[in-house]
Write a protein that holds these residues in place. Structure first.
Motif, PDB file in Angstrom:
ATOM      1  N   GLY A  50       0.829  -1.212   0.000  1.00 46.49           N
ATOM      2  CA  GLY A  50       0.000   0.000   0.000  1.00 46.49           C
ATOM      3  C   GLY A  50       0.857   1.253   0.000  1.00 46.49           C
ATOM      4  O   GLY A  50       1.991   1.256  -0.481  1.00 46.49           O
ATOM      5  N   LEU A  51       0.310   2.325   0.568  1.00 50.81           N
ATOM      6  CA  LEU A  51       1.057   3.582   0.602  1.00 50.81           C
ATOM      7  C   LEU A  51       2.287   3.441   1.489  1.00 50.81           C
ATOM      8  O   LEU A  51       2.233   2.841   2.564  1.00 50.81           O
ATOM      9  CB  LEU A  51       0.180   4.711   1.149  1.00 50.81           C
ATOM     10  N   GLU A  52       3.385   4.011   1.032  1.00 43.73           N
ATOM     11  CA  GLU A  52       4.618   3.984   1.819  1.00 43.73           C
ATOM     12  C   GLU A  52       5.480   5.163   1.417  1.00 43.73           C
ATOM     13  O   GLU A  52       5.223   5.834   0.420  1.00 43.73           O
ATOM     14  CB  GLU A  52       5.368   2.667   1.586  1.00 43.73           C
ATOM     15  N   GLY A  53       6.508   5.418   2.206  1.00 44.90           N
ATOM     16  CA  GLY A  53       7.404   6.519   1.877  1.00 44.90           C
ATOM     17  C   GLY A  53       8.291   6.859   3.055  1.00 44.90           C
ATOM     18  O   GLY A  53       8.348   6.140   4.058  1.00 44.90           O
ATOM     19  N   LYS A  54       8.963   7.984   2.927  1.00 44.29           N
ATOM     20  CA  LYS A  54       9.871   8.418   3.981  1.00 44.29           C
ATOM     21  C   LYS A  54       9.139   9.268   5.021  1.00 44.29           C
ATOM     22  O   LYS A  54       9.123   8.938   6.204  1.00 44.29           O
ATOM     23  CB  LYS A  54      11.043   9.200   3.384  1.00 44.29           C
ATOM     24  N   LEU A  55       8.508  10.365   4.583  1.00 40.55           N
ATOM     25  CA  LEU A  55       7.917  11.320   5.526  1.00 40.55           C
ATOM     26  C   LEU A  55       6.398  11.351   5.412  1.00 40.55           C
ATOM     27  O   LEU A  55       5.845  11.540   4.326  1.00 40.55           O
ATOM     28  CB  LEU A  55       8.478  12.726   5.263  1.00 40.55           C
ATOM     29  N   LEU A  56       5.735  11.211   6.565  1.00 41.39           N
ATOM     30  CA  LEU A  56       4.283  11.327   6.676  1.00 41.39           C
ATOM     31  C   LEU A  56       3.981  12.428   7.682  1.00 41.39           C
ATOM     32  O   LEU A  56       4.529  12.429   8.788  1.00 41.39           O
ATOM     33  CB  LEU A  56       3.675  10.008   7.142  1.00 41.39           C
ATOM     34  N   ILE A  57       3.109  13.361   7.318  1.00 45.43           N
ATOM     35  CA  ILE A  57       2.692  14.425   8.231  1.00 45.43           C
ATOM     36  C   ILE A  57       1.227  14.225   8.573  1.00 45.43           C
ATOM     37  O   ILE A  57       0.388  14.058   7.684  1.00 45.43           O
ATOM     38  CB  ILE A  57       2.899  15.827   7.605  1.00 45.43           C
ATOM     39  N   ASP A  58       0.933  14.238   9.866  1.00 47.68           N
ATOM     40  CA  ASP A  58      -0.449  14.136  10.324  1.00 47.68           C
ATOM     41  C   ASP A  58      -0.948  15.532  10.648  1.00 47.68           C
ATOM     42  O   ASP A  58      -0.353  16.244  11.466  1.00 47.68           O
ATOM     43  CB  ASP A  58      -0.530  13.241  11.567  1.00 47.68           C
ATOM     44  N   ILE A  59      -2.038  15.934  10.020  1.00 49.49           N
ATOM     45  CA  ILE A  59      -2.591  17.274  10.192  1.00 49.49           C
ATOM     46  C   ILE A  59      -3.742  17.216  11.195  1.00 49.49           C
ATOM     47  O   ILE A  59      -4.760  16.576  10.958  1.00 49.49           O
ATOM     48  CB  ILE A  59      -3.103  17.835   8.845  1.00 49.49           C
ATOM     49  N   GLY A  60      -3.562  17.894  12.325  1.00 50.86           N
ATOM     50  CA  GLY A  60      -4.604  17.891  13.349  1.00 50.86           C
ATOM     51  C   GLY A  60      -4.635  16.595  14.129  1.00 50.86           C
ATOM     52  O   GLY A  60      -5.668  15.940  14.243  1.00 50.86           O
ATOM     53  N   SER A  61      -3.504  16.235  14.699  1.00 55.20           N
ATOM     54  CA  SER A  61      -3.395  14.965  15.420  1.00 55.20           C
ATOM     55  C   SER A  61      -4.306  14.910  16.637  1.00 55.20           C
ATOM     56  O   SER A  61      -4.717  13.818  17.059  1.00 55.20           O
ATOM     57  CB  SER A  61      -1.953  14.734  15.879  1.00 55.20           C
ATOM     58  N   GLY A  62      -4.620  16.097  17.212  1.00 53.84           N
ATOM     59  CA  GLY A  62      -5.310  16.079  18.487  1.00 53.84           C
ATOM     60  C   GLY A  62      -4.427  15.417  19.528  1.00 53.84           C
ATOM     61  O   GLY A  62      -3.194  15.391  19.398  1.00 53.84           O
ATOM     62  N   PRO A  63      -5.015  14.810  20.567  1.00 57.96           N
ATOM     63  CA  PRO A  63      -4.221  14.118  21.574  1.00 57.96           C
ATOM     64  C   PRO A  63      -4.126  12.613  21.288  1.00 57.96           C
ATOM     65  O   PRO A  63      -3.843  11.836  22.186  1.00 57.96           O
ATOM     66  CB  PRO A  63      -5.038  14.371  22.853  1.00 57.96           C
ATOM     67  N   THR A  64      -4.380  12.212  20.029  1.00 57.54           N
ATOM     68  CA  THR A  64      -4.530  10.781  19.718  1.00 57.54           C
ATOM     69  C   THR A  64      -3.355  10.220  18.927  1.00 57.54           C
ATOM     70  O   THR A  64      -2.647  10.950  18.225  1.00 57.54           O
ATOM     71  CB  THR A  64      -5.823  10.535  18.913  1.00 57.54           C
ATOM     72  N   ILE A  65      -3.195   8.890  19.025  1.00 52.55           N
ATOM     73  CA  ILE A  65      -2.121   8.207  18.297  1.00 52.55           C
ATOM     74  C   ILE A  65      -2.643   7.060  17.431  1.00 52.55           C
ATOM     75  O   ILE A  65      -1.867   6.430  16.725  1.00 52.55           O
ATOM     76  CB  ILE A  65      -1.022   7.685  19.252  1.00 52.55           C
ATOM     77  N   TYR A  66      -3.961   6.798  17.460  1.00 53.52           N
ATOM     78  CA  TYR A  66      -4.507   5.658  16.704  1.00 53.52           C
ATOM     79  C   TYR A  66      -4.178   5.745  15.222  1.00 53.52           C
ATOM     80  O   TYR A  66      -3.990   4.729  14.547  1.00 53.52           O
ATOM     81  CB  TYR A  66      -6.032   5.556  16.904  1.00 53.52           C
ATOM     82  N   GLN A  67      -4.097   6.980  14.699  1.00 52.63           N
ATOM     83  CA  GLN A  67      -3.880   7.178  13.266  1.00 52.63           C
ATOM     84  C   GLN A  67      -2.455   6.826  12.824  1.00 52.63           C
ATOM     85  O   GLN A  67      -2.181   6.739  11.630  1.00 52.63           O
ATOM     86  CB  GLN A  67      -4.231   8.617  12.865  1.00 52.63           C
ATOM     87  N   PHE A  68      -1.545   6.605  13.789  1.00 51.12           N
ATOM     88  CA  PHE A  68      -0.159   6.248  13.462  1.00 51.12           C
ATOM     89  C   PHE A  68       0.083   4.748  13.465  1.00 51.12           C
ATOM     90  O   PHE A  68       1.137   4.290  13.025  1.00 51.12           O
ATOM     91  CB  PHE A  68       0.813   6.875  14.483  1.00 51.12           C
ATOM     92  N   LEU A  69      -0.844   3.977  13.983  1.00 54.03           N
ATOM     93  CA  LEU A  69      -0.558   2.576  14.321  1.00 54.03           C
ATOM     94  C   LEU A  69      -0.279   1.701  13.113  1.00 54.03           C
ATOM     95  O   LEU A  69       0.528   0.773  13.184  1.00 54.03           O
ATOM     96  CB  LEU A  69      -1.699   1.996  15.148  1.00 54.03           C
ATOM     97  N   SER A  70      -0.938   1.965  11.996  1.00 52.65           N
ATOM     98  CA  SER A  70      -0.631   1.226  10.764  1.00 52.65           C
ATOM     99  C   SER A  70       0.434   1.949   9.951  1.00 52.65           C
ATOM    100  O   SER A  70       1.321   1.320   9.369  1.00 52.65           O
ATOM    101  CB  SER A  70      -1.898   1.048   9.929  1.00 52.65           C
ATOM    102  N   ALA A  71       0.353   3.286   9.917  1.00 54.80           N
ATOM    103  CA  ALA A  71       1.280   4.065   9.092  1.00 54.80           C
ATOM    104  C   ALA A  71       2.725   3.916   9.532  1.00 54.80           C
ATOM    105  O   ALA A  71       3.645   4.012   8.700  1.00 54.80           O
ATOM    106  CB  ALA A  71       0.871   5.539   9.117  1.00 54.80           C
ATOM    107  N   CYS A  72       2.962   3.659  10.820  1.00 61.35           N
ATOM    108  CA  CYS A  72       4.352   3.572  11.300  1.00 61.35           C
ATOM    109  C   CYS A  72       5.086   2.374  10.714  1.00 61.35           C
ATOM    110  O   CYS A  72       6.315   2.299  10.790  1.00 61.35           O
ATOM    111  CB  CYS A  72       4.393   3.526  12.824  1.00 61.35           C
ATOM    112  N   GLU A  73       4.349   1.449  10.123  1.00 60.72           N
ATOM    113  CA  GLU A  73       4.976   0.282   9.497  1.00 60.72           C
ATOM    114  C   GLU A  73       5.489   0.585   8.086  1.00 60.72           C
ATOM    115  O   GLU A  73       6.334  -0.144   7.568  1.00 60.72           O
ATOM    116  CB  GLU A  73       3.987  -0.892   9.427  1.00 60.72           C
ATOM    117  N   SER A  74       4.943   1.632   7.454  1.00 65.49           N
ATOM    118  CA  SER A  74       5.292   1.872   6.047  1.00 65.49           C
ATOM    119  C   SER A  74       5.888   3.255   5.778  1.00 65.49           C
ATOM    120  O   SER A  74       6.255   3.563   4.649  1.00 65.49           O
ATOM    121  CB  SER A  74       4.065   1.663   5.157  1.00 65.49           C
ATOM    122  N   PHE A  75       6.000   4.091   6.823  1.00 70.36           N
ATOM    123  CA  PHE A  75       6.678   5.378   6.689  1.00 70.36           C
ATOM    124  C   PHE A  75       7.804   5.458   7.715  1.00 70.36           C
ATOM    125  O   PHE A  75       7.630   5.063   8.872  1.00 70.36           O
ATOM    126  CB  PHE A  75       5.702   6.539   6.877  1.00 70.36           C
TER     127      PHE A  75
END
Length: 263
Positions: free
Chosen positions: A52-77
């Protein structure tokens, strides 16, 4: 072009309490939170799985106080940069990243994602992977032409933004402008992974009510095209019947889309 002025007083900076907001994310304890989490986490898993999507740098816009949105992405970025508008959210995020006392317990959510990936027992390893991947926590304002100023970053391979635009943008035009601003953070051909609620006019955080911009599919498609994005995937789900009586928010459904910067 004149920048969209924020309403005074600044309700998010003054009234948004991250610890109250995080109550939504106590998995298996909050029906609205569970509905949102299950939908988003399954699609993040599908988006960032091998191939799927992968790369070097991923920016999360409006993270809030949460980390759920990183849990899959950290494997491919290789590197993730978290951002948010409010100081309290950034502090709460840092608390978890640095394992400080009183940090929110994300382990039930992390275990769920690890289960999606095929090994629930790797949850502690996953948490450490997220902590290594998130290298910066920055201020962000999508209403600005340069949302991350004064920070200067290389063009990102990917952007993610979850439940942010409808809260940050007071008008449809502000949302169109925000998408145009976000496009400048991406390299040509880079991807935007955007998710949120349909037709939401408000949500509650504790006893505080926050107004939001009601989004619909037609508007999203047009605004993304105007901003120079090509939608590659758009998934949606209608709000579950069992959460309709919950009056903490009036969303009618959820969406998850992947769009590419067209150049």
């Amino acid at each position: 072009m004149a920048l969209q002025e924020r309403q005074e007083p600044d309700v998010y900076q003054e009234n948004f309490e991250p610890t109250s907001y995080l109550e939504y994310y106590r998995m298996n304890q909050d029906p609205i939170g569970d509905e949102v989490l299950h939908f988003l986490l399954k699609h993040y898993n599908a988006t960032f799985k091998p191939g799927g999507l992968e790369g070097k740098l991923l920016i999360d816009i409006g993270s809030g106080p949460t980390i759920y949105q990183f849990l899959s992405a950290c494997e491919s970025f290789q590197e993730i940069i978290a951002t948010d508008y409010t100081d309290k959210n950034l502090q709460e995020l840092e608390k978890w990243l640095k394992k400080m006392p009183g940090a929110f317990d994300w382990s039930p959510v992390v275990k769920y994602v690890c289960e999606l990936e095929g090994n629930r027992d790797k949850w502690a390893e996953k948490e450490e992977r997220v902590r290594r991947a998130v290298t910066q926590v920055l201020k962000c304002d999508v209403l600005k032409e340069r949302p991350l100023e004064p920070a200067v970053l290389p063009p990102a391979d990917g952007l993610i933004s979850s439940l942010c635009l409808e809260a940050a943008c007071p008008t449809p035009q502000a949302c169109r402008d925000a998408l145009r601003h976000l496009r400048t953070l991406l390299r040509p051909g880079g991807h935007l992974v955007l998710s949120g609620g349909f037709e939401t006019t408000f949500f509650m955080v504790g006893d505080k009510r926050f107004s939001t911009l009601p989004l619909n599919e037609k508007f999203l498609r047009e605004a993304l095209q105007e901003a120079g994005f090509i939608i590659e995937k758009l998934e949606k789900v209608t709000r579950a019947a069992e959460t309709h009586l919950d009056n903490r928010s009036d969303y009618t459904g959820l969406f998850f889309l992947v769009a590419r910067r067209g150049d």
